[in-house]
Design a protein around this motif. Structure first.
Motif, PDB file in Angstrom:
ATOM      1  N   LYS A 189       0.841  -1.206   0.000  1.00  0.00           N
ATOM      2  CA  LYS A 189       0.000   0.000   0.000  1.00  0.00           C
ATOM      3  C   LYS A 189       0.871   1.249   0.000  1.00  0.00           C
ATOM      4  N   HIS A 190       0.580   2.193  -0.877  1.00  0.00           N
ATOM      5  CA  HIS A 190       1.370   3.422  -0.971  1.00  0.00           C
ATOM      6  C   HIS A 190       0.977   4.385   0.151  1.00  0.00           C
ATOM      7  N   LEU A 191       1.955   5.127   0.618  1.00  0.00           N
ATOM      8  CA  LEU A 191       1.695   6.133   1.635  1.00  0.00           C
ATOM      9  C   LEU A 191       0.885   7.272   1.019  1.00  0.00           C
ATOM     10  N   PRO A 192       0.180   8.074   1.814  1.00  0.00           N
ATOM     11  CA  PRO A 192      -0.687   9.130   1.272  1.00  0.00           C
ATOM     12  C   PRO A 192       0.056  10.057   0.306  1.00  0.00           C
ATOM     13  N   ASN A 193      -0.460  10.149  -0.910  1.00  0.00           N
ATOM     14  CA  ASN A 193       0.070  11.069  -1.941  1.00  0.00           C
ATOM     15  C   ASN A 193       1.535  10.808  -2.280  1.00  0.00           C
ATOM     16  N   SER A 194       1.990   9.570  -2.064  1.00  0.00           N
ATOM     17  CA  SER A 194       3.402   9.255  -2.292  1.00  0.00           C
ATOM     18  C   SER A 194       3.566   8.085  -3.252  1.00  0.00           C
ATOM     19  N   GLU A 195       4.711   8.035  -3.910  1.00  0.00           N
ATOM     20  CA  GLU A 195       5.019   6.893  -4.771  1.00  0.00           C
ATOM     21  C   GLU A 195       5.708   5.775  -3.991  1.00  0.00           C
ATOM     22  N   ILE A 196       5.956   6.025  -2.701  1.00  0.00           N
ATOM     23  CA  ILE A 196       6.640   5.044  -1.851  1.00  0.00           C
ATOM     24  C   ILE A 196       5.612   4.202  -1.109  1.00  0.00           C
ATOM     25  N   SER A 197       5.825   2.898  -1.103  1.00  0.00           N
ATOM     26  CA  SER A 197       4.922   1.994  -0.383  1.00  0.00           C
ATOM     27  C   SER A 197       5.291   1.940   1.094  1.00  0.00           C
ATOM     28  N   TRP A 198       4.351   1.464   1.895  1.00  0.00           N
ATOM     29  CA  TRP A 198       4.606   1.306   3.323  1.00  0.00           C
ATOM     30  C   TRP A 198       5.764   0.332   3.557  1.00  0.00           C
ATOM     31  N   GLY A 199       5.827  -0.750   2.793  1.00  0.00           N
ATOM     32  CA  GLY A 199       6.896  -1.730   2.966  1.00  0.00           C
ATOM     33  C   GLY A 199       8.266  -1.137   2.708  1.00  0.00           C
ATOM     34  N   ALA A 200       8.390  -0.365   1.643  1.00  0.00           N
ATOM     35  CA  ALA A 200       9.669   0.255   1.316  1.00  0.00           C
ATOM     36  C   ALA A 200      10.043   1.290   2.373  1.00  0.00           C
ATOM     37  N   PHE A 201       9.096   2.102   2.783  1.00  0.00           N
ATOM     38  CA  PHE A 201       9.341   3.122   3.806  1.00  0.00           C
ATOM     39  C   PHE A 201       9.828   2.476   5.104  1.00  0.00           C
ATOM     40  N   ALA A 202       9.077   1.510   5.603  1.00  0.00           N
ATOM     41  CA  ALA A 202       9.396   0.915   6.901  1.00  0.00           C
ATOM     42  C   ALA A 202      10.723   0.168   6.875  1.00  0.00           C
ATOM     43  N   GLN A 203      10.993  -0.550   5.811  1.00  0.00           N
ATOM     44  CA  GLN A 203      12.247  -1.310   5.743  1.00  0.00           C
ATOM     45  C   GLN A 203      13.467  -0.393   5.719  1.00  0.00           C
ATOM     46  N   ILE A 204      13.394   0.689   4.963  1.00  0.00           N
ATOM     47  CA  ILE A 204      14.529   1.612   4.898  1.00  0.00           C
ATOM     48  C   ILE A 204      14.695   2.357   6.219  1.00  0.00           C
ATOM     49  N   VAL A 205      13.581   2.761   6.841  1.00  0.00           N
ATOM     50  CA  VAL A 205      13.660   3.426   8.138  1.00  0.00           C
ATOM     51  C   VAL A 205      14.269   2.485   9.175  1.00  0.00           C
ATOM     52  N   ASN A 206      13.829   1.239   9.180  1.00  0.00           N
ATOM     53  CA  ASN A 206      14.393   0.270  10.126  1.00  0.00           C
ATOM     54  C   ASN A 206      15.869   0.034   9.866  1.00  0.00           C
ATOM     55  N   GLN A 207      16.225  -0.043   8.593  1.00  0.00           N
ATOM     56  CA  GLN A 207      17.632  -0.233   8.230  1.00  0.00           C
ATOM     57  C   GLN A 207      18.471   0.952   8.707  1.00  0.00           C
ATOM     58  N   LYS A 208      17.955   2.162   8.516  1.00  0.00           N
ATOM     59  CA  LYS A 208      18.659   3.374   8.957  1.00  0.00           C
ATOM     60  C   LYS A 208      18.779   3.388  10.477  1.00  0.00           C
ATOM     61  N   MET A 209      17.735   2.931  11.133  1.00  0.00           N
ATOM     62  CA  MET A 209      17.718   2.880  12.588  1.00  0.00           C
ATOM     63  C   MET A 209      18.832   1.970  13.113  1.00  0.00           C
TER      64      MET A 209
END
Length: 371
Positions: A224-244
């Protein structure tokens, strides 16, 4: 819901310990743990709760800092009871009686119906002082191979509820399972010592965004894409977790602060304001509190500026608030996930074609007809 009416001492037949058999239904104490939103409660519902079809045979409680032993086991409470006075006239008088807590209620049900599986679910086990809440019941959590408690305890109130006798020993029967959940990232909660934890069968719930084990609901949620974004929830969360995990945020145990696959619901992902207030606020206030510049591109104006920039963005709102490098990594992750999905679909098609080809080469034999 459990029955919290005062126990009368007459509504359960006598039970001997040997009566509590529940053949082939070995109970246990199971503790599911993982990051917030990884699916612990879903696992409880799917693997345990859904298999208990009788509502009175399952009870769910939630521990919290003010939850006590009396809340869990039961307590003396004032109740209005109809009694006869000296003149033989019935009147209501205030009396103190033992009101069953959820633990005693489900234990009573398990003893009364030894051929039925019973379930006690404890959500957020470590958000309350679990050892204090369990008290002497802690001793019952040691179980034999048959699922019964290895050791017994004496508790007059519980004993009266089970046997209508004040001094009979109490054990957990083999038809009563206790399942608890625990978030590994909760900070301002009570710790559980090793002696308490070892009496549970610990089960880690992995935080998976990809893989063959995902069900269709999770696959759709991750995509599922984030609101008004081309980024999906999966891509967002995985990269944020990786950065964390790779950034130096000034504390250890960053895995415990990871975004779980269901940290944000579908409704959160459909609404920019909800997403900002739930996810971005969590990342700012907690996960990246000591390293906000690793994720957010402008930290000088505070969280309110970040949320406003996200909600008012003309283009992709993530691009407006995230460090460009992080946003670019999310785009790459989107491409990787698309390629992986295409590969999986291709492999599935190949398997189906192979199965069809095998079926054509070995047609099912038709039964011979009568001559």
């Amino acid at each position: 819901m459990f029955d919290n009416r005062p126990y009368s001492g007459t509504d359960i037949p006598d039970q001997n310990e040997n009566d509590i058999t529940a053949d082939n239904k070995i109970a246990d104490n199971i503790l599911l743990y993982g990051v917030p939103g990884c699916g612990k409660s879903h696992k409880v519902e799917e693997e345990y709760e859904s298999k208990i079809t009788t509502e009175k045979n399952k009870i769910r409680v939630v521990f919290h800092p003010d939850y006590t032993y009396s809340d869990f086991v039961g307590q003396l409470l004032p109740v209005l009871k109809e009694v006869e006075n000296a003149q033989g006239v019935k009147e209501e008088k205030l009396q103190y009686e033992f009101v069953l807590g959820p633990f005693t209620q489900i234990l009573k049900t398990a003893y009364a119906e030894p051929d039925q599986q019973c379930l006690l679910i404890i959500e957020e086990l470590n958000r309350g002082n679990a050892p204090a809440i369990f008290g002497e019941i802690f001793q019952l959590l040691d179980r034999n191979d048959d699922g019964k408690s290895k050791y017994s305890i004496y508790n007059r109130d519980i004993s009266m509820a089970l046997y209508d006798e004040p001094n009979k020993p109490i054990k957990l029967p083999s038809n009563l399972t206790i399942v608890a959940t625990m978030n590994t990232s909760d900070q301002n909660v009570f710790t559980m010592d090793t002696a308490f934890q070892r009496r549970w069968q610990m089960k880690h719930i992995p935080n998976r965004f990809t893989g063959e084990s995902l069900d269709e609901k999770t696959i759709n949620h991750v995509a599922k894409h984030l609101p008004n974004s081309e980024i999906s929830w999966g891509a967002f969360a995985q990269i944020v977790n990786q950065k964390m995990h790779t950034a130096n945020l000034g504390f250890g145990g960053t895995e415990d602060k990871s975004l779980g696959v269901y940290f944000a619901t579908d409704n959160d992902l459909d609404d920019a304001e909800r997403f900002a207030e739930k996810v971005l606020k969590y990342l700012w206030d907690d996960a990246f509190k000591l390293g906000r510049k690793e994720l957010f591109n402008d930290c000088s104006q505070g969280l309110s500026a970040v949320i406003e920039a996200y909600e008012d963005a003309k283009g992709d709102p993530l691009k407006a608030v995230l460090v460009p490098e992080v946003y670019n990594e999310m785009q790459k992750k989107m491409a990787e996930m698309a390629a992986e999905q295409a590969k999986t679909a291709e492999e599935k098609t190949s398997e189906e074609e192979a199965a069809e080809s095998a079926a054509e080469d070995n047609p099912a034999q038709e039964p011979a007809g009568e001559e």
